[in-house]
Design an enzyme around this catalytic site. Sequence first.
Site, PDB file in Angstrom:
ATOM      1  N   GLY A  92       0.770  -1.234   0.000  1.00 22.23           N
ATOM      2  CA  GLY A  92       0.000   0.000   0.000  1.00 22.23           C
ATOM      3  C   GLY A  92       0.803   1.286   0.000  1.00 22.23           C
ATOM      4  N   ASN A 106       1.511   2.960  -2.719  1.00 18.50           N
ATOM      5  CA  ASN A 106       0.788   3.843  -3.645  1.00 18.50           C
ATOM      6  C   ASN A 106      -0.480   4.379  -2.996  1.00 18.50           C
ATOM      7  OD1 ASN A 106       1.936   4.067  -6.519  1.00 18.50           O
ATOM      8  ND2 ASN A 106       2.277   1.928  -5.960  1.00 18.50           N
ATOM      9  N   MET A 139      -4.373  -7.261  -6.732  1.00 14.93           N
ATOM     10  CA  MET A 139      -3.881  -8.409  -7.487  1.00 14.93           C
ATOM     11  C   MET A 139      -5.001  -9.308  -7.998  1.00 14.93           C
ATOM     12  SD  MET A 139      -0.907  -7.405  -7.285  1.00 14.93           S
ATOM     13  CE  MET A 139       0.272  -8.607  -7.817  1.00 14.93           C
ATOM     14  N   ARG A 140      -6.065  -8.690  -8.490  1.00 14.98           N
ATOM     15  CA  ARG A 140      -7.152  -9.480  -9.074  1.00 14.98           C
ATOM     16  C   ARG A 140      -7.656  -8.794 -10.333  1.00 14.98           C
ATOM     17  NH1 ARG A 140      -9.977 -13.261  -6.475  1.00 14.98           N
ATOM     18  NH2 ARG A 140     -11.987 -12.721  -7.341  1.00 14.98           N
ATOM     19  N   ASN A 155      -5.518   2.047 -13.004  1.00 12.77           N
ATOM     20  CA  ASN A 155      -4.566   1.087 -12.434  1.00 12.77           C
ATOM     21  C   ASN A 155      -3.162   1.617 -12.654  1.00 12.77           C
ATOM     22  OD1 ASN A 155      -3.638  -1.442 -11.326  1.00 12.77           O
ATOM     23  ND2 ASN A 155      -3.064  -2.034 -13.413  1.00 12.77           N
ATOM     24  N   HIS A 206       0.829   0.148 -13.137  1.00 18.06           N
ATOM     25  CA  HIS A 206       1.573  -1.078 -13.432  1.00 18.06           C
ATOM     26  C   HIS A 206       3.067  -0.750 -13.467  1.00 18.06           C
ATOM     27  CE1 HIS A 206       2.247  -5.052 -14.968  1.00 18.06           C
ATOM     28  NE2 HIS A 206       3.026  -4.539 -15.914  1.00 18.06           N
TER      29      HIS A 206
END
Length: 228
Positions: free
Chosen positions: A14, A16, A92-93, A109, A111
């Site tokens: 966490g 971010n 992570m889903r 999101n 990445h």
Amino acid sequence: MSLPRIAILASGTGTNAAAIIEAAQSGRLKAEINLVFSNRPDAKVLEKAAALHVPSVCLDHTHYPNRQSFDADMVRVLQEYQTDIVAMAGYMRLVTKEFLDVFPNRVLNIHPALLPAFKGVHALDDAQGYGVKMTGCTVHFVREAMDTGPIIIQGATPVMDGENPEETAARVHTLEHRLYPQALAWLLAGRLEQKGERHVFLHAAANSRPAEPCAFPHLIWPPLELPF
Ligand code: GRF
């Protein structure tokens, strides 16, 4: 006037999430972080949320028979908290179409690679293992397929010869913590225009000023603006 509400979805540490919360709590990001949502009861992000006085909810995905039923409950929680925008930050889903339909072009999101290269959960290691000379991170709108969706901003940093991989990863994380609040601010300001299913254009703002550069070699595009 009430601020737009951003819910953060996270499964891990966490950092971010903390960067986004700090940006909102300091007033740099004009939003309320209404909720931290996790699918993992042991996720460190839940402790971070508590320390930063942000409400959190955890639904353990292992208790659900399938992705649809889990996402339906997640939507119920996000709506209960009157969420406007969803920021996936180490979540992570994959999310379902049904979930994305509730927040059209309102799910972002981050990445840790320069997409479309190195999708997936081991992106940092994969990029370094491949021998890339530049690595970085990408903030993008979320679509059903993993790590796809129109790109909003990317930040790159060199991979130095002989450097410890952790040092490169730390620079990527530093970039992430600056890029994500900026991307959210552009979205909230209505400055992101999507053209087709691929391209996102950033509208200029008369009062924007360039942000302070990072203290290491990097390229960020579009460039960060103050106060990010
Ligand atoms: C980040 O590297 C992000 O790009 C990826 O997951 C990681 C989450 O890190 N999607 P943290 O939990 O925010 O520290």
